[in-house]
Enzyme design. Structure first.
Site, PDB file in Angstrom:
ATOM      1  N   GLU A  60     -18.387  36.017  59.686  1.00 14.68           N
ATOM      2  CA  GLU A  60     -17.520  35.771  60.843  1.00 14.68           C
ATOM      3  C   GLU A  60     -17.429  34.297  61.224  1.00 14.68           C
ATOM      4  O   GLU A  60     -16.348  33.793  61.528  1.00 14.68           O
ATOM      5  CB  GLU A  60     -17.976  36.597  62.046  1.00 14.68           C
ATOM      6  N   HIS A 129     -22.921  47.768  68.895  1.00 17.31           N
ATOM      7  CA  HIS A 129     -21.514  48.013  68.566  1.00 17.31           C
ATOM      8  C   HIS A 129     -20.712  48.465  69.787  1.00 17.31           C
ATOM      9  O   HIS A 129     -19.688  49.114  69.647  1.00 17.31           O
ATOM     10  CB  HIS A 129     -21.387  49.063  67.455  1.00 17.31           C
TER      11      HIS A 129
END
Lengths: 327, 333
Positions: A60, A129
């Site tokens: 990322e 998450h």
């Protein structure tokens, strides 16, 4: 008007902008051959090829920085970060490079890139998450933050974000990609600033954004039908900069405010909206504004605990009743 | 290198050295604030590579030790000094400072202060070049310590995977802030770290500008001809501390002296003298002229330039509102 899903609206915005401008590209994990985790880039790989629809490694920080660097030379990258939880790894580049480069170069360089990410708690995804991180993004100078609550906004905000010369973070929601709604047939640009009245009312303003707009709308319905309270719902689709004028106008009309957010309360949209109310229209208030927010816990996996941590429309109703001394 | 180029580069390196030494003095006098990272000792790295590349055409990005890279790309030393003085006439209008010199008109795409941050930005510029189809390359100058960041590996992987036209120049000055490379890094010779990605790499003496030039010619040709990224490691040394707050207690004066025996300016000077192309008197004249230029033009410009206006504090946070109106208001033309 077409009645399409949130993901379809995002896909349509990508497609139109990529067809118009060969320098619009998109990149992210699984967005190409696999078509995107939430289908937001479905079919684009086949249409525009691997040079413009880029399946990235799971890096990322690296690929976000790469997109930003490309934007320095006039490329317009739409960078999908699969889950906002992973954006922590990209924040150095988003904040230190994209958001600051115009200022620290004295206006010479800009990073016209779009960061899209799925935020919010879905179902039992656990602590790593399920983050809501809008509070982090909205505190960064030089970064615009928007968050669509319906397909029309999802389409129009992405269109505007791609055209805008500033970096824009678009906070989407994992539970909203299959939501249906009306989207104009013709090209439509949603403003990157401001707010909109999702439902007009006179007794209390319910401020929401993204998924919490829907809690507010549902709560307004209940308040109207069961308690005779007329609630106005203001959709804060733009979190940075927050719409001071819109907040002031609505509270000056209703004299009461509830702010509903899925994020945790300490530091967040609620505290900022209350600060703006204090600064702009304190003497218009008939009662102290109230925040509805998540518990300050890492998101639990257990279904019952998770439900207890995240608010919903019932919590909004309760907050309003408390405000009117009815609870 | 041709003789006239060597003589020009010698003159440029003297300017780069004296400019930095003058910054040191201005910092002591509190004319320059913040952090200041100086380049003396490493001049052959930037000069050798940029002689092989095309300044003003190729896109260059680096870390916070950035003054000389900017000047070598074509930035006006007066504007760089004015930036250090925080003036409106500075290369970043006084908003950036020493660590954030930019001259986009010369394709010097900036100095960045997060160690390793420029790696993916450089690869991104290379991606843009690839999309647009130009013959430019992206050049990323960073120190050895940046290679211990995660984005180093992330970027090498993507650059190799997508065959991006990017040259990574590692100026290995043996220290990451105040920690010696052998105490922070499992391997001293950094070019060995990139072979895992199938990237062409080489190591070169970073004190001899002609050697750097020769190595950089190979590297630049490789990248410009579509063969993918290249990693060039230059073994060098910074004479001063990491920044001005560094008293160099982590290394010996003997070590510093040893490196100064291989000073990049003196190596080139002595070679030109040996070739009969320069006299010591001519060299001393170059130094004098350079000092006069720095004092009479560079420092004078910085001293006399205006401060930014406080009313303009929020200028440059976002793009000019008028140009962005359709997207901010939704009222597109």
């Amino acid at each position: 008007m077409a009645n399409i899903m949130y993901w379809e609206a995002i896909q349509r915005a990508h497609d139109e902008e990529m067809a118009r401008d060969p320098l619009v590209i998109c990149m992210g994990e699984d967005i190409g051959v696999a078509g995107g985790t939430y289908k937001a880039t479905k079919g684009l790989y086949e249409k525009y090829g691997p040079l413009r629809v880029i399946d990235t490694p799971i890096s990322e920080g690296g690929f976000t920085g790469l997109g930003i660097g490309a934007s320095f030379l006039g490329v317009r990258p739409i960078i999908e970060i699969m889950s906002v939880n992973f954006a922590w790894l990209a924040m150095d580049q988003m904040f230190n490079s994209a958001a600051k480069v115009r200022y620290m170069s004295g206006g010479q360089l800009t990073a016209p890139c779009v960061f899209r990410s799925a935020g919010g708690a879905a179902h039992q995804l656990g602590a790593q998450h399920s983050a809501r991180m809008e509070k982090v993004f909205m505190g960064i100078a030089g970064l615009r933050v928007v968050t669509p609550s319906n397909p029309k906004q999802a389409y129009g905000l992405l269109k505007s974000a791609i055209r805008c010369d500033d970096p824009v973070f678009i906070n989407e929601h994992e539970l909203m990609y299959n939501m249906k709604g009306e989207v104009p047939d013709g090209e439509y640009f949603h403003p990157l600033e401001g707010s909109e009245i999702a439902r007009s009312g006179t007794d209390v303003t319910l401020f929401g954004y993204n998924i919490s707009v829907h809690w507010c709308l549902k709560a307004a319905e209940i308040l109207d039908k069961q308690y005779g309270i007329s609630a106005e719902v203001v959709d804060l689709y733009c979190l940075s900069p927050l719409d001071r004028a819109g907040i002031k106008a609505s509270v000056s009309k209703t004299h009461r405010a509830v702010i509903a957010e899925e994020d945790e309360a300490p530091v967040g949209v609620g505290s900022e909206v209350i600060a703006i109310i204090n600064e702009e229209c304190f003497f218009e208030l008939d009662a102290a504004p109230v925040r509805v927010h998540s518990a300050m816990v890492p998101q639990p996996y257990n279904h019952t605990l998770e439900k207890a941590a995240i608010p919903d429309h019932e919590d909004v109703v309760k907050a309003v009743l408390k405000l009117f001394g009815k609870a | 290198m041709k003789l006239e180029d060597k003589k020009r580069v010698l003159r440029e390196m003297v300017l780069h050295r004296r400019f930095e030494e003058r910054c040191y003095q201005a910092y002591i006098e509190r004319k320059i604030g913040g952090f200041l990272h100086l380049y003396p000792g490493q001049e052959a790295c930037c000069n050798g590579v940029m002689e092989a590349a095309r300044p003003g055409h190729d896109y260059v990005i680096t870390g916070y030790r950035d003054h000389v890279h900017a000047i070598k790309c074509g930035a006006d030393p007066k504007e760089v000094m004015a930036e250090l003085y925080g003036k409106e006439t500075g290369s970043s209008k006084g908003r950036g400072g020493s660590m954030h010199i930019f001259d986009v008109s010369k394709r010097f795409m900036g100095g960045y202060a997060l160690v390793g941050g420029p790696f993916p930005l450089a690869a991104g510029m290379a991606k843009a070049i690839q999309l647009k189809g130009g013959d430019e390359i992206a050049i990323c100058f960073l120190g050895d310590a940046a290679n211990n960041q995660g984005v180093f590996h992330e970027t090498l992987n993507m650059a190799a995977l997508w065959k991006l036209p990017v040259l990574f120049v590692c100026e290995n000055n043996l220290y990451g802030i105040g920690t010696a490379i052998e105490r922070s890094t499992a391997i001293v010779h950094q070019h060995k770290r990139v072979c895992a990605y199938g990237i062409e790499a080489a190591e070169c003496d970073g004190q001899d500008v002609e050697k750097v030039y020769a190595a950089a010619r190979v590297a630049v040709d490789h990248v410009r001809h579509g063969k993918g990224p290249y990693f060039l490691e230059l073994m060098t040394y910074r004479y001063r501390g990491h920044s001005m707050s560094d008293s160099r207690g982590y290394r010996s004066r003997e070590e510093e002296e040893m490196w100064k025996q291989r000073d990049p300016i003196f190596i080139l000077r002595d070679r030109l003298i040996a070739e009969g192309a320069l006299t010591m008197a001519e060299f001393e004249a170059i130094e004098k002229e350079t000092d006069a230029y720095i004092e009479n033009e560079v420092i004078k410009f910085a001293e006399e330039s205006p401060e930014p206006r406080v009313e303009d504090l929020e200028k440059y946070v976002f793009a000019d509102r008028e140009t962005q109106r359709p997207w901010l208001t939704g009222k597109a033309a």
